[in-house]
Write a protein that holds these residues in place. Structure first.
Motif, PDB file in Angstrom:
ATOM      1  N   PHE A 133      -9.494  -9.140   1.313  1.00 39.65           N
ATOM      2  CA  PHE A 133      -9.885  -8.041   0.467  1.00 39.65           C
ATOM      3  C   PHE A 133     -11.532  -7.989   0.216  1.00 39.65           C
ATOM      4  O   PHE A 133     -12.236  -9.077   0.396  1.00 39.65           O
ATOM      5  N   PRO A 134     -12.251  -7.090   0.479  1.00 37.96           N
ATOM      6  CA  PRO A 134     -13.698  -7.040   0.173  1.00 37.96           C
ATOM      7  C   PRO A 134     -14.028  -7.459  -1.137  1.00 37.96           C
ATOM      8  O   PRO A 134     -13.239  -6.981  -2.176  1.00 37.96           O
ATOM      9  N   SER A 157      -2.365  -3.019  -5.143  1.00 38.06           N
ATOM     10  CA  SER A 157      -1.826  -4.036  -4.303  1.00 38.06           C
ATOM     11  C   SER A 157      -2.443  -5.556  -4.636  1.00 38.06           C
ATOM     12  O   SER A 157      -1.838  -6.554  -4.547  1.00 38.06           O
ATOM     13  N   ARG A 158      -4.171  -5.499  -5.028  1.00 37.73           N
ATOM     14  CA  ARG A 158      -4.638  -6.843  -5.266  1.00 37.73           C
ATOM     15  C   ARG A 158      -3.907  -7.142  -6.548  1.00 37.73           C
ATOM     16  O   ARG A 158      -3.672  -8.464  -6.527  1.00 37.73           O
ATOM     17  N   LEU A 159      -3.580  -6.444  -7.626  1.00 33.46           N
ATOM     18  CA  LEU A 159      -3.114  -6.749  -8.911  1.00 33.46           C
ATOM     19  C   LEU A 159      -1.637  -7.609  -8.462  1.00 33.46           C
ATOM     20  O   LEU A 159      -1.398  -8.770  -8.705  1.00 33.46           O
TER      21      LEU A 159
END
Length: 575
Positions: free
Chosen positions: A573-574, A551-553
């Motif tokens: 995001f953490p 997801s982050r990518l």
């Protein structure tokens, strides 16, 4: 040299000239030259002319064009019509210049023979003197200068009269020139006279006249048509080294148009013509190698370059294509653009359009931009719809002209009569109201035309209008079908649209798993919104699969494309 000849050299110059003439007529050129020189140094024009001929031909003395020209000038100044005519011919061919004539004798001894630009002004003066003195050769040469010299010198009527006088005196070159002058008048009544004069010149073994007689014989112009006879004449002129005859003979042997067919011999003649400087022959060899099976692009490039360097426009364009595609040569955009520019600047319409297309793609030099719109407009006004489309793009983007959305719309509308890309762009203009009044109904109709032509962007744009009911009746089912067709062809926007529809349940059953697959397919193709949606799906596990790293990518990729929502979600995001 005999004792008699040495004593003759000590006698009067006129006696030396007579003896030299006798020796020359008997083929004793080495013995004749010193006697000619004795008479020439005494200022006898005919002797000066003979000395010049000896130097020019290497008869009885080592050849020297510089010395030959110097003696010709002396003979010409002393009234020798023959010398005036020959010196004029050297000036016309660039084998002598008036400036070189002024060099001292010692300077000329160490000067290599070179060829310069033709000196028509000096040639005109000398040829006129020779012609008026009754030299048939001078009259023929004067006719040539008045026909083929610089434009201010040209006088077709005067050339006709001088050629006629030269021909009447039995000069082969005069007969050839007279025939060409008659041909320029374009009178069918002159055909027999033209053929007669060409035949006289051909009988004197002039290669060009033999070639022209072959053309007349092939087509039955002023003479009885005779294909076999024409073939023999072409062969004769070709064997005498005339490139145009070699080329025509080669073509005839390849296609059998004049008799027996012999493609190998035909190509050999075409190669000889090309190597001798015939540009059409070189270009044809390039074409034949491109069209051979398999193609030989390397060989084609050699022949195209030979023709292009000689000024053949189509060959320059073909050579440019090889460089731009890397076929047969190392791919070189700069070299390809150079040859396109060469052909375009010489008026080749197709090359102008090709170069303009490159400019629209951001290739080329700043100077290329200035001619782009003009080149497209010339072609567009002649009915070329592709050129009209490109001209519309020029006005839309301000390439080579001031940006003008109204004129862009006008040219795109014209091109839309047959160019799918123009139909699509004109539809967008109508939809957005740029340069024309917005008209959703017409926009939808033009999108439909372009979609029917297979343009994927048009299919997607039409689907969007069908989905939201813009410009006509709303039809989600038809919209879905268009999206599916475009998606199957790899259109990322259509894939994203299908994902959005399955995500919302509009037009298709709600199906988050299917939606994620469509978002993933579009995201892989670089679609920013699809990357955002895929990031969300993987972050929240909307399709049953939660993958924070992936997801982050995808959110990072969407953010890199300027999607602020993706950047906002990444901030949550953490660390």
């Amino acid at each position: 040299m005999t004792i008699l000849d040495r004593l003759t050299g000590l006698a009067s110059p006129s006696v030396a000239l007579r003896r030299a003439t006798q020796l020359s007529e008997n083929g004793k050129l080495t013995e004749a030259f010193p006697l000619f020189a004795t008479a020439a140094r005494a200022g006898i024009g005919h002797a000066e002319y003979q000395v010049a001929r000896c130097y020019l031909e290497g008869s009885g003395v080592p050849p020297s064009r510089a010395e030959g020209t110097r003696w010709l000038r002396r003979a010409a100044d002393h009234g020798s019509a023959d010398a005036q005519a020959l010196l004029a011919a050297l000036y016309v061919t660039g084998m002598a210049t008036a400036e070189a004539d002024k060099d001292s004798e010692s300077e000329r001894l160490f000067v290599e023979d070179t060829t310069s630009e033709p000196d028509f002004a000096s040639a005109l003066d000398l040829a006129t003197k020779a012609a008026e003195a009754g030299s048939a050769t001078g009259q023929a040469l004067l006719g040539y200068i008045l026909t083929s010299g610089p434009e201010p010198m040209r006088d077709a009527d005067a050339a006709y009269r001088w050629y006629e006088r030269s021909a009447a005196a039995g000069c082969a070159e005069g007969s050839l020139g007279f025939a060409l002058s008659l041909a320029r008048r374009g009178l069918s009544a002159d055909r027999a006279r033209i053929a007669d004069q060409v035949r006289r010149a051909a009988d004197a073994d002039l290669p060009t006249a033999i070639y022209l007689l072959a053309i007349l014989t092939e087509h039955g112009l002023g003479v009885a048509g005779d294909l076999a006879g024409a073939a023999r004449l072409y062969q004769s002129a070709a064997e005498k080294g005339l490139p145009a005859a070699q080329f025509r003979l080669g073509l005839a042997l390849i296609d059998g148009s004049l008799g027996d067919q012999d493609p190998m011999a035909g190509e050999a003649w075409i190669r000889r013509a090309a190597l001798a400087g015939n540009l059409e022959a070189a270009n044809l060899l390039g074409d034949r190698n491109v069209k051979s099976r398999p193609p030989d692009f390397s060989e084609a490039a050699i022949w195209y370059r030979r023709a292009a360097e000689g000024g053949h426009q189509a060959a320059a364009r073909a050579l440019a294509s090889l460089y731009l595609t890397g076929n047969g040569v190392a791919r070189d955009e700069q070299e390809g653009t150079h040859w396109l520019r060469t052909a375009a600047s010489n008026g080749n319409r197709a090359a102008q359009v090709d170069l303009a297309n490159l400019v629209l793609q951001g290739v080329g030099e700043p100077d290329d931009i200035t001619g782009v719109a003009g080149w497209f407009e010339t072609a567009a006004l002649s009915g070329d719809l592709i050129a009209a489309f490109n001209l519309g793009l020029c006005f839309a983007k301000g390439v080579g002209v001031d940006q003008d959305e109204t004129r862009a719309a006008q040219w795109l509308r014209r091109a839309a009569e047959g160019v799918a890309e123009a139909q699509y762009m004109y539809a967008r203009i109508l939809r957005d109201g740029r340069g024309v009044a917005a008209d959703a109904q017409q926009a939808r109709a033009w999108f439909a035309e372009a979609a029917e032509g297979g343009l994927l962007d048009a299919q997607v744009a039409l689907a969007e209008m069908l989905l939201n009911g813009s410009g006509g009746k709303r039809s989600p089912e038809a919209a879905v079908q268009l999206f599916q067709r475009a998606a199957a062809e790899g259109h990322a926007g259509a894939m994203f649209a299908l994902g959005a529809l399955q995500s919302s349940g509009e037009g298709l059953p709600a199906d988050h798993v299917a939606a994620q697959k469509w978002f993933a397919a579009a995201a892989e193709l670089g679609h920013g919104q699809a990357q955002l949606m895929l990031g969300r799906y993987l972050s929240k596990g909307l399709a049953g699969e939660r993958n924070p790293a992936a997801s982050r990518l995808w959110l990072e990729r969407a953010a890199a494309q300027g999607f602020q929502e993706a950047a906002d979600e990444l901030s949550e995001f953490p660390g």
